[in-house]
Scaffold this active site. Structure first.
Site, PDB file in Angstrom:
ATOM      1  CD  GLU A 165       5.441   2.692 -15.384  1.00 27.25           C
ATOM      2  OE1 GLU A 165       4.606   2.318 -14.531  1.00 27.25           O
ATOM      3  OE2 GLU A 165       5.901   1.928 -16.246  1.00 27.25           O
TER       4      GLU A 165
ATOM      5  CG  ASN B  80       2.726  -1.820  -8.589  1.00 24.25           C
ATOM      6  OD1 ASN B  80       3.586  -1.599  -7.737  1.00 24.25           O
ATOM      7  ND2 ASN B  80       2.480  -3.036  -9.031  1.00 24.25           N
TER       8      ASN B  80
ATOM      9  CD  GLU C 224      -1.327  -5.325  -7.997  1.00 21.13           C
ATOM     10  OE1 GLU C 224      -1.712  -6.222  -7.212  1.00 21.13           O
ATOM     11  OE2 GLU C 224      -0.491  -5.514  -8.920  1.00 21.13           O
TER      12      GLU C 224
ATOM     13  CB  CYS D  20       2.757   3.677 -18.104  1.00 26.66           C
ATOM     14  SG  CYS D  20       1.846   3.201 -16.629  1.00 26.66           S
TER      15      CYS D  20
ATOM     16  CB  CYS E  91       1.076   1.569 -13.960  1.00 28.51           C
ATOM     17  SG  CYS E  91       0.478   0.158 -14.884  1.00 28.51           S
TER      18      CYS E  91
ATOM     19  CB  CYS F 195       1.907  -1.004 -19.380  1.00 26.88           C
ATOM     20  SG  CYS F 195       0.878   0.331 -18.757  1.00 26.88           S
TER      21      CYS F 195
HETATM   22  N1  THU Z   1       2.799  -2.288 -13.691  1.00 26.83           N
HETATM   23  C1  THU Z   1       3.299  -1.044 -13.480  1.00 26.83           C
HETATM   24  O1  THU Z   1       3.202  -0.502 -12.360  1.00 26.83           O
HETATM   25  N2  THU Z   1       3.897  -0.409 -14.514  1.00 26.83           N
HETATM   26  C2  THU Z   1       4.031  -0.937 -15.760  1.00 26.83           C
HETATM   27  O2  THU Z   1       4.441  -0.241 -16.665  1.00 26.83           O
HETATM   28  C3  THU Z   1       3.718  -2.347 -15.992  1.00 26.83           C
HETATM   29  C4  THU Z   1       2.847  -2.976 -14.958  1.00 26.83           C
HETATM   30  C5  THU Z   1       2.097  -2.965 -12.574  1.00 26.83           C
HETATM   31  C6  THU Z   1       0.623  -3.120 -12.783  1.00 26.83           C
HETATM   32  C7  THU Z   1       0.308  -4.273 -11.850  1.00 26.83           C
HETATM   33  O3  THU Z   1       0.087  -3.764 -10.541  1.00 26.83           O
HETATM   34  C8  THU Z   1       1.586  -5.099 -11.851  1.00 26.83           C
HETATM   35  O4  THU Z   1       2.592  -4.269 -12.413  1.00 26.83           O
HETATM   36  C9  THU Z   1       1.502  -6.371 -12.670  1.00 26.83           C
HETATM   37  O5  THU Z   1       1.032  -6.107 -13.947  1.00 26.83           O
END
Ligand code: THU
Length: 147
Positions: free
Chosen positions: A66, A53, A55, A103, A64, A100
């Site tokens: 994925e 991920n 940000e 994703c 994210c 999520c």
């Molecule tokens: N996150 C992912 O990278 N993949 C997911 O499927 C769920 C959430 C990340 C997004 C954010 O940077 C952190 O997790 C907290 O939500």
């Protein structure tokens, strides 16, 4: 399009994919959530493509793990052949992290192109949950809907 035969990995293959996802998670840029995530995509030729991920100070722009992995896979020319996915969260202790909703849809694009139904390994420090992408995203909207 109904997806190919159900994918199974032996424990060595499974652990290698999970290890790749953990290695990716260590590259995460997650200063706002402090929730590093890694993803590893296994293709039917044995190639593994990872993502973490990423940000952003404008929180809603965060990517994210994925999604980053899928983008890298497309950039490398992949258009299908997705066999399995591992998703790990370095802070996921008990409950395994699951992709999520966004994703799931992003993963579905590469799965649908090759008509596969990838095994998704959802990982925490304590357990691994094994589900198919079609179970995570039933009746998915995909490229076939657009003709
Ligand atoms: N996150 C992912 O990278 N993949 C997911 O499927 C769920 C959430 C990340 C997004 C954010 O940077 C952190 O997790 C907290 O939500």
């Amino acid at each position: 399009m109904g997806g190919g035969a159900e994918v199974t990995l032996d424990s060595t293959q499974e652990q290698a994919l999970i290890d790749a996802a953990f290695a990716a998670a260590r590259g995460a840029y997650a200063p706002y959530s402090d929730y590093p995530v890694g993803a590893a995509l296994l293709f039917d030729d044995g190639a593994v493509v990872t993502g973490c991920n990423v940000e952003n100070a404008s929180y809603g722009l965060s990517l994210c793990a994925e999604t980053v992995a899928v983008a890298k896979a497309f950039e490398a020319g992949r258009r299908g052949g997705l066999a399995a996915v591992a998703v790990v969260g370095l802070k996921a202790d008990k409950e395994p992290i699951t992709p999520c909703g966004r994703c799931r849809q992003v993963l579905n694009e590469v799965a649908a192109l090759g008509d596969t139904d990838p095994l998704v390994l959802c990982v925490s420090a304590e357990s691994v949950r094994r589900v198919t992408l079609s179970a995570l995203l039933p009746h998915a909207f995909g490229p076939a809907h657009l003709g």
